[in-house]
Design an enzyme around this catalytic site. Structure first.
Site, PDB file in Angstrom:
ATOM      1  N   ARG A   7      42.375  50.035   4.088  1.00 13.03           N
ATOM      2  CA  ARG A   7      41.706  50.562   2.892  1.00 13.03           C
ATOM      3  C   ARG A   7      42.411  50.067   1.630  1.00 13.03           C
ATOM      4  NH1 ARG A   7      41.073  56.677   5.430  1.00 13.03           N
ATOM      5  NH2 ARG A   7      38.930  56.432   6.141  1.00 13.03           N
ATOM      6  N   ASP A  18      44.418  53.290   6.776  1.00 11.93           N
ATOM      7  CA  ASP A  18      44.918  53.460   5.408  1.00 11.93           C
ATOM      8  C   ASP A  18      45.404  52.114   4.859  1.00 11.93           C
ATOM      9  OD1 ASP A  18      44.638  56.304   5.890  1.00 11.93           O
ATOM     10  OD2 ASP A  18      46.372  56.026   7.187  1.00 11.93           O
ATOM     11  N   GLY A  74      32.189  60.304  21.516  1.00 14.23           N
ATOM     12  CA  GLY A  74      32.219  60.561  20.072  1.00 14.23           C
ATOM     13  C   GLY A  74      31.797  59.366  19.238  1.00 14.23           C
ATOM     14  N   HIS A 117      49.351  60.039   8.378  1.00 11.97           N
ATOM     15  CA  HIS A 117      47.943  59.737   8.083  1.00 11.97           C
ATOM     16  C   HIS A 117      47.318  61.019   7.521  1.00 11.97           C
ATOM     17  CE1 HIS A 117      43.848  58.450   8.219  1.00 11.97           C
ATOM     18  NE2 HIS A 117      43.540  59.465   8.999  1.00 11.97           N
ATOM     19  N   GLY A 122      37.667  60.693  24.247  1.00 12.43           N
ATOM     20  CA  GLY A 122      36.660  61.005  23.226  1.00 12.43           C
ATOM     21  C   GLY A 122      35.515  60.015  23.292  1.00 12.43           C
ATOM     22  N   ASN A 160      44.708  70.910  18.549  1.00 14.97           N
ATOM     23  CA  ASN A 160      44.929  69.568  19.072  1.00 14.97           C
ATOM     24  C   ASN A 160      46.266  69.435  19.789  1.00 14.97           C
ATOM     25  OD1 ASN A 160      42.540  68.031  18.577  1.00 14.97           O
ATOM     26  ND2 ASN A 160      42.887  68.449  16.433  1.00 14.97           N
ATOM     27  N   ARG A 174      37.688  66.665  11.644  1.00 13.00           N
ATOM     28  CA  ARG A 174      37.613  67.592  10.514  1.00 13.00           C
ATOM     29  C   ARG A 174      36.215  67.538   9.930  1.00 13.00           C
ATOM     30  NH1 ARG A 174      39.789  66.960   4.853  1.00 13.00           N
ATOM     31  NH2 ARG A 174      40.112  64.779   5.367  1.00 13.00           N
TER      32      ARG A 174
HETATM   33  P1  NAD Z   1      33.648  63.101  17.433  1.00 12.16           P
HETATM   34  O1  NAD Z   1      33.594  64.580  17.296  1.00 12.16           O
HETATM   35  O2  NAD Z   1      32.434  62.302  17.172  1.00 12.16           O
HETATM   36  O3  NAD Z   1      34.149  62.768  18.895  1.00 12.16           O
HETATM   37  C1  NAD Z   1      35.240  63.393  19.455  1.00 12.16           C
HETATM   38  C2  NAD Z   1      35.063  63.313  20.947  1.00 12.16           C
HETATM   39  O4  NAD Z   1      36.264  63.780  21.538  1.00 12.16           O
HETATM   40  C3  NAD Z   1      33.921  64.196  21.472  1.00 12.16           C
HETATM   41  O5  NAD Z   1      33.105  63.453  22.343  1.00 12.16           O
HETATM   42  C4  NAD Z   1      34.654  65.326  22.169  1.00 12.16           C
HETATM   43  O6  NAD Z   1      33.910  65.847  23.256  1.00 12.16           O
HETATM   44  C5  NAD Z   1      35.896  64.591  22.630  1.00 12.16           C
HETATM   45  N1  NAD Z   1      37.012  65.455  22.968  1.00 12.16           N
HETATM   46  C6  NAD Z   1      37.379  66.621  22.403  1.00 12.16           C
HETATM   47  N2  NAD Z   1      38.425  67.132  23.047  1.00 12.16           N
HETATM   48  C7  NAD Z   1      38.735  66.259  24.034  1.00 12.16           C
HETATM   49  C8  NAD Z   1      39.707  66.238  25.044  1.00 12.16           C
HETATM   50  N3  NAD Z   1      40.593  67.240  25.195  1.00 12.16           N
HETATM   51  N4  NAD Z   1      39.745  65.188  25.880  1.00 12.16           N
HETATM   52  C9  NAD Z   1      38.856  64.187  25.774  1.00 12.16           C
HETATM   53  N5  NAD Z   1      37.891  64.158  24.850  1.00 12.16           N
HETATM   54  C10 NAD Z   1      37.830  65.188  23.988  1.00 12.16           C
HETATM   55  O7  NAD Z   1      34.881  62.597  16.542  1.00 12.16           O
HETATM   56  P2  NAD Z   1      35.178  61.130  16.000  1.00 12.16           P
HETATM   57  O8  NAD Z   1      34.491  60.971  14.704  1.00 12.16           O
HETATM   58  O9  NAD Z   1      34.969  60.135  17.075  1.00 12.16           O
HETATM   59  O10 NAD Z   1      36.726  61.276  15.624  1.00 12.16           O
HETATM   60  C11 NAD Z   1      37.692  61.457  16.620  1.00 12.16           C
HETATM   61  C12 NAD Z   1      39.052  61.788  15.998  1.00 12.16           C
HETATM   62  O11 NAD Z   1      39.542  60.702  15.223  1.00 12.16           O
HETATM   63  C13 NAD Z   1      39.019  62.980  15.028  1.00 12.16           C
HETATM   64  O12 NAD Z   1      40.195  63.736  15.225  1.00 12.16           O
HETATM   65  C14 NAD Z   1      39.077  62.326  13.660  1.00 12.16           C
HETATM   66  O13 NAD Z   1      39.607  63.188  12.673  1.00 12.16           O
HETATM   67  C15 NAD Z   1      40.012  61.197  13.964  1.00 12.16           C
HETATM   68  N6  NAD Z   1      40.058  60.106  12.992  1.00 12.16           N
HETATM   69  C16 NAD Z   1      41.272  59.523  12.791  1.00 12.16           C
HETATM   70  C17 NAD Z   1      41.394  58.484  11.901  1.00 12.16           C
HETATM   71  C18 NAD Z   1      42.739  57.823  11.667  1.00 12.16           C
HETATM   72  O14 NAD Z   1      42.828  56.962  10.778  1.00 12.16           O
HETATM   73  N7  NAD Z   1      43.812  58.157  12.380  1.00 12.16           N
HETATM   74  C19 NAD Z   1      40.267  58.028  11.219  1.00 12.16           C
HETATM   75  C20 NAD Z   1      39.039  58.621  11.462  1.00 12.16           C
HETATM   76  C21 NAD Z   1      38.932  59.683  12.364  1.00 12.16           C
HETATM   77  C1  LMR Z   2      39.925  59.283   7.834  1.00 11.45           C
HETATM   78  O1  LMR Z   2      40.974  58.894   7.322  1.00 11.45           O
HETATM   79  O2  LMR Z   2      38.824  58.749   7.591  1.00 11.45           O
HETATM   80  C2  LMR Z   2      39.944  60.470   8.736  1.00 11.45           C
HETATM   81  O3  LMR Z   2      41.219  60.659   9.269  1.00 11.45           O
HETATM   82  C3  LMR Z   2      39.470  61.667   7.995  1.00 11.45           C
HETATM   83  C4  LMR Z   2      39.502  62.898   8.828  1.00 11.45           C
HETATM   84  O4  LMR Z   2      40.170  63.837   8.410  1.00 11.45           O
HETATM   85  O5  LMR Z   2      38.864  62.912   9.902  1.00 11.45           O
END
Ligand code: NAD
Ligand code: LMR
Length: 325
Positions: free
Chosen positions: A163, A160, A15, A188, A12, A106, A93
């Site tokens: 936070r 979390d 992203g 999460h 990613g 996913n 999301r």
């Molecule tokens: P984003 O949309 O800005 O970036 C996601 C990137 O992943 C994009 O560049 C996309 O092209 C790439 N991608 C999609 N499918 C892919 C694949 N199969 N292989 C490689 N790359 C791929 O999203 P973001 O804001 O960077 O968030 C990324 C993820 O993290 C989301 O699922 C978000 O919900 C999650 N997230 C998790 C937490 C946590 O606490 N666990 C917190 C915040 C966000």
């Molecule tokens: C977060 O906790 O900020 C993210 O996991 C929220 C989300 O659903 O992308």
């Protein structure tokens, strides 16, 4: 300076989380200031131009520790001989969308990546899954990497945890670094359980110091559980810099130790605390010597059991939904 560079895969890469994460890794915030690194970046074919732009910016930082950066859209290439992986890539999301709506799409991504990890990664590589639904994605990854040590695959609940620390520290009038024995259990997701039962500040009971159980139950727990949604609502995009920071904290502590303090990581359950084996659930851990040990032997009261059952029940539902396809 250590000679052999550590290979770190990051998915990613184009992203928003990676726009913060990659620069922290390249500065040495995971392995430390003496450890050279190579980044192996993965993103989708249509994102390759954007990744090239990020790589130009990484070059323009002239990071002394960053020895090489490669870009690919093939997971087997990205995971070749890696020491660590940050699996961030997935679909985030957006407003109005429930996190669990993303489950099936996913699951497919993490099946493919599990197989690639199985083939290509070093057996002692450490893996963190950040992309949501992170816990179930990590379980799918592990299920599809049968020759890779399951204990080396983890999911992130550290955001979390962090936070909650800030809100608890503010309420108690202490520093975040003074708090120990706090944990985020389970998924999460909004069912996560931010558990202060054993928490201390400078060795004193945090629940006693704060002395306000209704604040804990009616404000702190829901606030932490819904923080991700609140950020999406306010920013129009999910948390990025704080998520990157938490991913660094998670990997840093796993590698360098948590100084005897509890931390929260989602790891494959060994059945303890009634969590079905193989689910990736947040539990209390202490990291030391490049490894983690579960905090065992806690006796849970009725409230803790109820909260844990709720979040573990959701992980079971997610597992079953993925199995149905
Ligand atoms: P984003 O949309 O800005 O970036 C996601 C990137 O992943 C994009 O560049 C996309 O092209 C790439 N991608 C999609 N499918 C892919 C694949 N199969 N292989 C490689 N790359 C791929 O999203 P973001 O804001 O960077 O968030 C990324 C993820 O993290 C989301 O699922 C978000 O919900 C999650 N997230 C998790 C937490 C946590 O606490 N666990 C917190 C915040 C966000
Ligand atoms: C977060 O906790 O900020 C993210 O996991 C929220 C989300 O659903 O992308």
């Amino acid at each position: 300076m250590a000679t052999e560079a550590k290979r770190i895969a990051v998915t990613g890469a184009a992203g928003q989380i990676c726009y913060s994460l990659l620069f922290s890794i390249a500065k040495g915030e995971v392995y430390g200031a003496d450890q050279p690194i190579r980044l192996q970046l993965l993103d989708l074919p249509q994102a390759q131009d954007a990744v090239r732009g990020v790589v130009m910016e990484l070059e323009d930082c002239a990071f002394p520790l960053l020895k090489d950066v490669s870009i690919t859209d093939d997971p087997a290439v990205a995971f070749k001989d890696i020491d660590a992986a940050f699996l961030v890539g997935s679909r985030p999301r957006s407003k109005g969308m429930e996190r669990r709506d993303l489950l099936t799409a996913n699951a497919e991504i993490f099946k493919v990546q599990g197989k690639a990890l199985n083939e290509a990664a070093k057996r002692d590589a450490r893996v963190i899954v950040v992309g949501n639904p992170a816990n179930t994605n990590a379980m799918i990854l592990a299920d599809n990497a049968p020759d890779f040590p399951r204990e080396n695959i983890t999911a992130m609940v550290r955001l979390d945890h962090n936070r909650a620390l800030t809100q608890l520290a503010k309420k108690a009038g202490v520093g975040v670094e003074e708090i120990d024995k706090f944990v985020v259990w389970g998924n999460h997701s909004p069912t996560m359980f931010a558990d202060w039962t054993n928490a201390t500040a400078n060795g004193k009971s945090l629940p006693e110091l704060i002395g306000d159980e209704s604040w804990y139950k009616d404000t702190l727990i829901p606030q932490v559980a819904k923080r991700g949604s609140a950020i999406i609502e306010a920013r129009g995009a999910s948390s990025a810099a704080s998520a990157a920071n938490a991913a660094i904290d998670h990997m840093h502590d796993w590698i360098n130790g948590s100084n005897g303090d509890w931390t929260s990581m989602a790891v494959s359950s060994d059945g303890s605390y009634g969590i079905p084996e193989g689910l990736m659930a947040g539990v209390p851990l202490i990291c030391a010597n490049g490894s983690y040990e579960r905090v065992t032997g806690l006796s849970l009261d009725a409230f803790q059991r109820e909260m844990l059952e709720r979040t573990v029940g959701e992980l079971v539902e997610e597992r079953d939904a993925v199995a149905k396809g």
